[in-house]
Design a protein around this motif. Structure first.
Motif, PDB file in Angstrom:
ATOM      1  N   ALA A  74       0.818  -1.212   0.000  1.00  0.00           N
ATOM      2  CA  ALA A  74       0.000   0.000   0.000  1.00  0.00           C
ATOM      3  C   ALA A  74       0.854   1.266   0.000  1.00  0.00           C
ATOM      4  N   GLY A  75       2.180   1.093  -0.093  1.00  0.00           N
ATOM      5  CA  GLY A  75       3.067   2.244  -0.161  1.00  0.00           C
ATOM      6  C   GLY A  75       3.456   2.816   1.185  1.00  0.00           C
ATOM      7  N   ARG A  76       3.284   2.034   2.267  1.00  0.00           N
ATOM      8  CA  ARG A  76       3.607   2.519   3.615  1.00  0.00           C
ATOM      9  C   ARG A  76       4.969   1.972   4.044  1.00  0.00           C
ATOM     10  N   SER A  77       5.711   2.777   4.770  1.00  0.00           N
ATOM     11  CA  SER A  77       7.031   2.355   5.244  1.00  0.00           C
ATOM     12  C   SER A  77       6.883   1.481   6.483  1.00  0.00           C
ATOM     13  N   VAL A  78       7.671   0.391   6.519  1.00  0.00           N
ATOM     14  CA  VAL A  78       7.567  -0.613   7.576  1.00  0.00           C
ATOM     15  C   VAL A  78       8.978  -1.000   8.015  1.00  0.00           C
ATOM     16  N   LEU A  79       9.131  -1.301   9.298  1.00  0.00           N
ATOM     17  CA  LEU A  79      10.376  -1.890   9.791  1.00  0.00           C
ATOM     18  C   LEU A  79      10.025  -3.016  10.742  1.00  0.00           C
ATOM     19  N   PHE A  80      10.593  -4.206  10.497  1.00  0.00           N
ATOM     20  CA  PHE A  80      10.409  -5.381  11.347  1.00  0.00           C
ATOM     21  C   PHE A  80      11.707  -5.582  12.123  1.00  0.00           C
ATOM     22  N   VAL A  81      11.621  -5.609  13.457  1.00  0.00           N
ATOM     23  CA  VAL A  81      12.845  -5.707  14.256  1.00  0.00           C
ATOM     24  C   VAL A  81      12.579  -6.542  15.503  1.00  0.00           C
ATOM     25  N   ASN A  82      13.539  -7.363  15.870  1.00  0.00           N
ATOM     26  CA  ASN A  82      13.493  -8.129  17.104  1.00  0.00           C
ATOM     27  C   ASN A  82      13.604  -7.179  18.300  1.00  0.00           C
ATOM     28  N   ALA A  83      12.814  -7.409  19.343  1.00  0.00           N
ATOM     29  CA  ALA A  83      12.757  -6.487  20.482  1.00  0.00           C
ATOM     30  C   ALA A  83      14.119  -6.308  21.154  1.00  0.00           C
ATOM     31  N   LYS A  84      14.818  -7.398  21.404  1.00  0.00           N
ATOM     32  CA  LYS A  84      16.124  -7.289  22.072  1.00  0.00           C
ATOM     33  C   LYS A  84      17.119  -6.537  21.196  1.00  0.00           C
ATOM     34  N   GLU A  85      17.109  -6.844  19.899  1.00  0.00           N
ATOM     35  CA  GLU A  85      18.013  -6.143  18.996  1.00  0.00           C
ATOM     36  C   GLU A  85      17.704  -4.651  18.954  1.00  0.00           C
ATOM     37  N   LEU A  86      16.411  -4.307  19.027  1.00  0.00           N
ATOM     38  CA  LEU A  86      16.029  -2.900  19.009  1.00  0.00           C
ATOM     39  C   LEU A  86      16.574  -2.153  20.213  1.00  0.00           C
ATOM     40  N   VAL A  87      16.334  -2.671  21.413  1.00  0.00           N
ATOM     41  CA  VAL A  87      16.776  -1.934  22.598  1.00  0.00           C
ATOM     42  C   VAL A  87      18.298  -1.942  22.714  1.00  0.00           C
ATOM     43  N   ASP A  88      18.938  -3.026  22.293  1.00  0.00           N
ATOM     44  CA  ASP A  88      20.407  -3.062  22.320  1.00  0.00           C
ATOM     45  C   ASP A  88      20.995  -2.058  21.335  1.00  0.00           C
ATOM     46  N   THR A  89      20.376  -1.938  20.159  1.00  0.00           N
ATOM     47  CA  THR A  89      20.842  -0.968  19.167  1.00  0.00           C
ATOM     48  C   THR A  89      20.663   0.450  19.678  1.00  0.00           C
ATOM     49  N   LEU A  90      19.506   0.735  20.268  1.00  0.00           N
ATOM     50  CA  LEU A  90      19.265   2.069  20.809  1.00  0.00           C
ATOM     51  C   LEU A  90      20.266   2.399  21.914  1.00  0.00           C
ATOM     52  N   HIS A  91      20.568   1.410  22.745  1.00  0.00           N
ATOM     53  CA  HIS A  91      21.523   1.628  23.827  1.00  0.00           C
ATOM     54  C   HIS A  91      22.918   1.925  23.270  1.00  0.00           C
ATOM     55  N   ALA A  92      23.313   1.163  22.255  1.00  0.00           N
ATOM     56  CA  ALA A  92      24.619   1.396  21.635  1.00  0.00           C
ATOM     57  C   ALA A  92      24.675   2.773  20.977  1.00  0.00           C
ATOM     58  N   GLU A  93      23.594   3.183  20.322  1.00  0.00           N
ATOM     59  CA  GLU A  93      23.550   4.506  19.690  1.00  0.00           C
ATOM     60  C   GLU A  93      23.608   5.620  20.736  1.00  0.00           C
ATOM     61  N   MET A  94      22.984   5.376  21.874  1.00  0.00           N
ATOM     62  CA  MET A  94      23.032   6.357  22.958  1.00  0.00           C
ATOM     63  C   MET A  94      24.466   6.560  23.458  1.00  0.00           C
ATOM     64  N   LEU A  95      25.202   5.459  23.569  1.00  0.00           N
ATOM     65  CA  LEU A  95      26.571   5.540  24.092  1.00  0.00           C
ATOM     66  C   LEU A  95      27.508   6.302  23.163  1.00  0.00           C
ATOM     67  N   ILE A  96      27.202   6.313  21.858  1.00  0.00           N
ATOM     68  CA  ILE A  96      28.069   7.038  20.922  1.00  0.00           C
ATOM     69  C   ILE A  96      27.462   8.375  20.490  1.00  0.00           C
ATOM     70  N   GLY A  97      26.391   8.784  21.168  1.00  0.00           N
ATOM     71  CA  GLY A  97      25.819  10.096  20.918  1.00  0.00           C
ATOM     72  C   GLY A  97      24.961  10.211  19.679  1.00  0.00           C
ATOM     73  N   LYS A  98      24.415   9.088  19.179  1.00  0.00           N
ATOM     74  CA  LYS A  98      23.599   9.130  17.962  1.00  0.00           C
ATOM     75  C   LYS A  98      22.149   8.739  18.204  1.00  0.00           C
ATOM     76  N   LEU A  99      21.720   8.777  19.463  1.00  0.00           N
ATOM     77  CA  LEU A  99      20.374   8.323  19.787  1.00  0.00           C
ATOM     78  C   LEU A  99      19.300   9.183  19.119  1.00  0.00           C
ATOM     79  N   SER A 100      19.450  10.481  19.174  1.00  0.00           N
ATOM     80  CA  SER A 100      18.428  11.372  18.609  1.00  0.00           C
ATOM     81  C   SER A 100      18.231  11.112  17.124  1.00  0.00           C
ATOM     82  N   GLU A 101      19.337  10.901  16.408  1.00  0.00           N
ATOM     83  CA  GLU A 101      19.269  10.624  14.971  1.00  0.00           C
ATOM     84  C   GLU A 101      18.546   9.313  14.706  1.00  0.00           C
ATOM     85  N   THR A 102      18.843   8.287  15.511  1.00  0.00           N
ATOM     86  CA  THR A 102      18.203   6.982  15.330  1.00  0.00           C
ATOM     87  C   THR A 102      16.722   7.045  15.658  1.00  0.00           C
TER      88      THR A 102
END
Length: 259
Positions: free
Chosen positions: A132-160
């Motif tokens: 239908a032309g809509r943007s979608v992202l499928f992500v594992n819950a643990k991978e999501l929070v771990d990625t966000l945590h890693a981005e936070m540690l390097i100062g890129k959380l807001s961008e992510t």
């Protein structure tokens, strides 16, 4: 004044390439032959050209959206075996597959034991959204929070977080037996909060909502998250045997002559 073109074929190729009319450029000789054979009128020929280009662009857009979604399995709602499990609400699942919940910025939570088709349902709805032309992202819950945590540690959380915020349908798979610390819990809550009444989530989980305090640091955090998720939400609760386990049992039964 009408422009005189010395080499029509070169002109057509050049202009179609310039205007990125990919499918017209590939197919116009065949379409001209078709028009000549059927005595097609000018208006119908123009409609035929435009429809070919539209179909091609839609197919490329859908392909890109499906690739960006990062689905872990290839599944559609049409592949669901409703006869296997009578707790699968076909009418409700098909209604959700028509995507009105996206326009209303509602959420979906799919709850059930492993193997009953939670991820397949979420994926099938996500695939419909891509078509239908809509943007979608499928992500594992643990991978999501771990990625966000890693981005936070390097100062890129807001961008992510901003990138995630632009996704129309975020599917968080397997929010189950992971125990978040305070930082990861806070990051997960930010995802829920920023999407509240603005865009949609699908969450699959093995845990009944009464046990979500086991995921977070306590009942207070679980309640704050559930309050926002459930305010505009469809809950699919599935019970029964695993597709995978049943498939294995059937295979064994056939080998030993049972059933």
């Amino acid at each position: 004044m009408q422009q005189v073109v010395a080499e029509p074929e070169v002109y057509i190729e050049t202009k179609m390439k310039q205007f990125k009319l990919v499918d017209m450029r590939q197919q116009y000789p065949d379409l001209i032959a078709e028009a000549e054979m059927t005595a097609m009128g000018y208006r119908d020929f123009l409609v035929r050209l435009l429809s070919v280009e539209e179909e091609g662009k839609n197919a490329r857009r859908t392909g890109k959206l499906l690739g960006n979604a990062r689905f872990e399995l290839s599944a559609t709602l049409g592949e669901i075996d409703y006869d296997f499990n009578d707790t699968l609400d076909k009418e409700k699942i098909e209604a959700l597959g028509r995507l009105q919940f996206l326009d209303r910025h509602e959420n979906i939570i799919v709850i059930g034991p492993p193997g009953v088709g939670k991820s397949m349902i979420a994926t099938g709805i996500g695939v419909n959204a891509c078509h239908a032309g809509r943007s979608v992202l499928f992500v594992n819950a643990k991978e999501l929070v771990d990625t966000l945590h890693a981005e936070m540690l390097i100062g890129k959380l807001s961008e992510t977080l901003e990138k995630l915020n632009r996704i129309e349908l975020l599917i968080i798979d397997e929010l189950s037996y992971i125990k978040m610390d305070k930082e990861r819990e806070s990051l997960f809550f930010q995802i829920i909060r920023q999407r509240y009444e603005k865009s949609s989530l699908i969450i699959t989980t093995n845990l009944p909502m009464g046990k979500w305090d086991e995921l977070f640091t306590g009942q207070l955090a679980a309640t704050a998250i559930l309050d926002r998720l459930l305010h505009h939400c469809h809950v699919l609760s599935i019970t029964g045997d695993s597709y995978r386990v049943k498939g294995s049992k059937n295979s064994v039964n056939r080998r030993i002559g049972i059933g």
